[in-house]
Write a protein that holds these residues in place. Structure first.
Motif, PDB file in Angstrom:
ATOM      1  N   UNK A   1      53.458  25.243  44.835  1.00  0.00           N
ATOM      2  CA  UNK A   1      53.117  26.713  44.959  1.00  0.00           C
ATOM      3  C   UNK A   1      52.313  27.375  43.784  1.00  0.00           C
ATOM      4  N   UNK A   2      52.571  26.709  42.559  1.00  0.00           N
ATOM      5  CA  UNK A   2      51.735  27.199  41.422  1.00  0.00           C
ATOM      6  C   UNK A   2      50.306  26.621  41.495  1.00  0.00           C
ATOM      7  N   UNK A   3      50.369  25.197  41.568  1.00  0.00           N
ATOM      8  CA  UNK A   3      48.918  24.622  41.395  1.00  0.00           C
ATOM      9  C   UNK A   3      48.001  24.946  42.787  1.00  0.00           C
ATOM     10  N   UNK A   4      48.567  25.174  43.793  1.00  0.00           N
ATOM     11  CA  UNK A   4      47.715  25.619  45.081  1.00  0.00           C
ATOM     12  C   UNK A   4      46.947  26.939  44.635  1.00  0.00           C
ATOM     13  N   UNK A   5      47.587  27.827  44.150  1.00  0.00           N
ATOM     14  CA  UNK A   5      47.008  28.789  43.718  1.00  0.00           C
ATOM     15  C   UNK A   5      46.053  28.690  42.691  1.00  0.00           C
ATOM     16  N   UNK A   6      46.499  27.983  41.566  1.00  0.00           N
ATOM     17  CA  UNK A   6      45.457  27.702  40.480  1.00  0.00           C
ATOM     18  C   UNK A   6      44.367  26.837  41.017  1.00  0.00           C
ATOM     19  N   UNK A   7      44.347  25.994  41.961  1.00  0.00           N
ATOM     20  CA  UNK A   7      43.314  25.166  42.565  1.00  0.00           C
ATOM     21  C   UNK A   7      42.136  26.305  43.153  1.00  0.00           C
ATOM     22  N   UNK A   8      42.742  27.178  43.652  1.00  0.00           N
ATOM     23  CA  UNK A   8      41.780  28.224  44.187  1.00  0.00           C
ATOM     24  C   UNK A   8      41.024  28.857  43.441  1.00  0.00           C
ATOM     25  N   UNK A   9      41.657  29.453  42.123  1.00  0.00           N
ATOM     26  CA  UNK A   9      41.107  30.115  41.247  1.00  0.00           C
ATOM     27  C   UNK A   9      39.684  29.089  40.517  1.00  0.00           C
ATOM     28  N   UNK A  10      40.134  27.836  40.196  1.00  0.00           N
ATOM     29  CA  UNK A  10      39.309  26.869  39.522  1.00  0.00           C
ATOM     30  C   UNK A  10      38.135  26.801  40.546  1.00  0.00           C
TER      31      UNK A  10
ATOM     32  N   UNK B   1      30.217  27.062  47.483  1.00  0.00           N
ATOM     33  CA  UNK B   1      30.221  28.024  48.743  1.00  0.00           C
ATOM     34  C   UNK B   1      28.929  28.300  49.331  1.00  0.00           C
ATOM     35  N   UNK B   2      28.811  28.163  50.753  1.00  0.00           N
ATOM     36  CA  UNK B   2      27.449  28.538  51.220  1.00  0.00           C
ATOM     37  C   UNK B   2      27.128  29.712  51.585  1.00  0.00           C
TER      38      UNK B   2
ATOM     39  N   UNK C   1      33.017  33.225  49.825  1.00  0.00           N
ATOM     40  CA  UNK C   1      33.332  33.789  48.398  1.00  0.00           C
ATOM     41  C   UNK C   1      34.396  34.866  48.819  1.00  0.00           C
ATOM     42  N   UNK C   2      34.299  35.758  49.715  1.00  0.00           N
ATOM     43  CA  UNK C   2      34.959  36.795  49.871  1.00  0.00           C
ATOM     44  C   UNK C   2      36.159  36.209  50.520  1.00  0.00           C
ATOM     45  N   UNK C   3      36.225  35.362  51.474  1.00  0.00           N
ATOM     46  CA  UNK C   3      37.346  34.629  52.141  1.00  0.00           C
ATOM     47  C   UNK C   3      38.322  34.111  50.831  1.00  0.00           C
ATOM     48  N   UNK C   4      37.701  33.099  49.930  1.00  0.00           N
ATOM     49  CA  UNK C   4      38.164  32.691  48.772  1.00  0.00           C
ATOM     50  C   UNK C   4      39.105  33.546  47.797  1.00  0.00           C
ATOM     51  N   UNK C   5      38.582  34.764  47.646  1.00  0.00           N
ATOM     52  CA  UNK C   5      38.859  35.877  46.872  1.00  0.00           C
ATOM     53  C   UNK C   5      40.151  36.504  47.444  1.00  0.00           C
ATOM     54  N   UNK C   6      40.100  36.615  48.976  1.00  0.00           N
ATOM     55  CA  UNK C   6      41.326  37.433  49.580  1.00  0.00           C
ATOM     56  C   UNK C   6      42.822  37.177  49.491  1.00  0.00           C
TER      57      UNK C   6
END
Length: 561
Positions: free
Chosen positions: A438-447, A505-506, A511-516
């Motif tokens: 749970x922790x590193x999935x969110x981390x990976x999204x940030x990186x 990101x293309x 980008x918006x989808x990743x930030x959501x």
């Protein structure tokens, strides 16, 4: 039906970890909790519970939601039934509109036993003599609901008369079972009712007056009781603690009562010898300073070091203090010296300093190599602290070890850069090996976002304007990519070496989808912080309504992707 206002008030009191752990065993994992998912055939803990955001999520089957959703799914209840179940667990009184639905029967097993024990104490002369010998008055006995558990047969008879099955009593720890059958959990003991943070009776402590080697015992772990997450008398101390900004933690029931009787009404007690990781969420609810006041014997000092280390490493401020003359608080109060306890809790040594002094005093280094080894132990403790806090102990360490100023550092500089590299590279390695949590999935999204910001100036500007730094956990990486992007910065080096294969990101939509999800997580965390804050109920209501509106907009946006 249940009034909407009542439901909203209940939601402010819900602690999702408390609710989920009522049904299944949970384990601390970083800032979150993990457990076996009950919604599929789970062999390894794949469900994560975030106490700050108030949500659970299973990364195997996809089950997720808030505490209400969990109870609905687990017990197969309707929404109103789940609300009533949670209200019962939180000892919260719901309000209803005119068309009130019938409530499920609540037998309040432990409350009935508590009434029996309290009545018994009125006739238990030996127990009363003992309590009076410890300077406890009738008023204190009533305030803390002390009682006397007589014979096992007496408790079992009470359960039978109230149509309580032995299985129901076993589920809440009122009885135990062995090969010979069922028997009461407390027999011939003074009883101390234990209530959770919301005031719900969840168990008892019991003190023998005989020669039983177990002088004190607690209720067995049950669906509602876990001694590692509860502090005795927290329900009585929290109002005073919030007003003072401090919580006093002592060792036992009698010590805690002695503090309250002496005017230190912000005192609680652990149900063991030291604090655990499971206590941390409760202690962080009110952003309180903590004063540890354990016994001055060897066991108490050991518990103080362990607890101070735990609190310091979880960024909880406070200090350690001991009662003078080797007495414990209850003994001091029994000797009519309760006035001393107020002075005791006004002093003490700050947690970090206490741990540092303990490490060096216990090591007592004499040779240069011993000094070096001891310094390494201090550095290991400091590596879990912020750089500012850790470096504040350099002068103290230098004095105690006889080292010149500037000849060593506890953290920061090259050591800090090295830790940053090792920490994130360890994460990258775990991700690449498939060890997702749970922790590193969110981390990976940030990186992924940081790497794209580093490679594409337009994406960097988009992120800065859309949400800024606040939604990210790894703020050091955000600052690195939005700053000078110095290639020697450890964050930039890690992004370039360990995340070189990140797919770009293309489009702005990507980008918006990743930030959501990051924005949703941030708002959920903000809502939890508001709910646990000290602001007025009306201000909480207004703030939470605003956050809920923003969350609704984000969820609507999520549906469009």
């Amino acid at each position: 039906m249940i009034s909407p206002e009542s439901i909203e008030q209940l939601k402010l009191r819900i602690d999702i970890v408390d609710i989920v752990s009522t049904y299944i065993s949970v384990k601390k994992s970083g800032s979150a909790y993990v457990c076996i998912c009950p919604f599929h055939d789970d062999r390894n803990p794949s469900m994560s519970i975030n106490p700050h955001k108030g949500f659970y999520h299973c990364f195997s089957c996809g089950a997720g939601g808030d505490a209400i959703k969990f109870v609905m799914e687990y017990e197969k209840l309707t929404y109103p039934e789940a609300i009533e179940k949670i209200a019962n667990l939180c000892n919260f009184s719901l309000t209803y509109t005119a068309s009130k639905e019938p409530k499920k029967e609540d037998k309040r097993i432990l409350e009935q036993l508590n009434l029996l024990y309290r009545e018994n104490l009125k006739r238990a002369h030996e127990a009363r003599r003992y309590l009076f010998s410890r300077s406890l008055t009738g008023e204190l006995i009533e305030r803390f609901e002390l009682g006397w558990a007589g014979s096992s047969a007496q408790s079992l008879t009470l359960l039978q008369k109230n149509d309580i099955t032995l299985e129901e009593a076993l589920a809440v720890g009122a009885v135990k079972q062995n090969e010979e059958g069922f028997y009461a959990s407390f027999i011939n003991r003074i009883t101390f009712p234990i209530r959770d943070f919301s005031g719900m009776l969840v168990g008892f402590g019991g003190r023998t007056l005989g020669n039983n080697p177990a002088k004190y015992v607690n209720s067995p772990d049950s669906e509602i009781f876990n001694k590692s997450r509860i502090l005795y008398a927290y329900d009585k101390a929290k109002k005073s603690a919030l007003a003072l900004g401090e919580l006093v933690i002592c060792e036992g029931y009698m010590d805690c009562i002695a503090f309250h009787a002496s005017g230190v009404t912000n005192a609680v007690a652990v149900l063991g010898t030291a604090l655990t990781e499971s206590h941390i969420p409760l202690l962080k609810k009110g952003d309180l300073k903590v004063i540890l006041c354990f016994d001055a014997d060897k066991a108490g000092q050991g518990a103080a070091v362990k607890s101070a280390r735990l609190l310091a490493q979880n960024a909880i401020d406070g200090r350690v203090t001991f009662v003078p003359s080797g007495k414990d608080p209850a003994e001091l109060f029994a000797a009519q010296r309760g006035d001393v306890l107020k002075d005791v809790v006004s002093g003490g040594v700050e947690f970090g300093e206490f741990v540092v002094r303990s490490i060096i005093e216990n090591a007592a280094p004499k040779t240069p190599l011993e000094v070096e080894k001891t310094l390494g132990e201090v550095k290991e403790f400091c590596s879990f602290l912020s750089e500012i806090v850790a470096n504040s102990y350099e002068r103290l360490v230098g004095e105690l070890l006889g080292l010149k100023a500037g000849s060593f550092v506890l953290t920061g500089g090259e050591n800090s850069n090295l830790r940053a590299n090792l920490r994130v590279r360890a994460f990258a390695k775990s991700w690449q090996s498939g060890e997702h949590s749970a922790k590193n999935i969110k981390d990976h999204a940030e990186f992924v976002i940081f790497k794209n910001m580093l490679e594409n100036r337009q994406i960097l500007e988009f992120v800065k304007q859309d949400c800024g730094e606040e939604v990210f956990k790894h703020k050091d990486f955000y600052r690195a990519v939005t700053g000078s992007q110095n290639i020697n910065n450890p964050c930039i080096r890690v992004l370039n070496s360990d995340f070189k294969d990140v797919k770009p990101f293309d489009s702005p939509k990507k980008v918006a989808e990743a930030l959501l999800p990051l924005k949703i997580a941030y708002l959920n965390e903000s809502r939890a912080e508001v709910a646990h804050s000290l602001m007025s109920d009306e201000k909480k209501r207004v703030q939470i309504l605003k956050i809920n509106k923003m969350l609704a907009e984000l969820e609507e946006q999520k549906m469009k992707f």
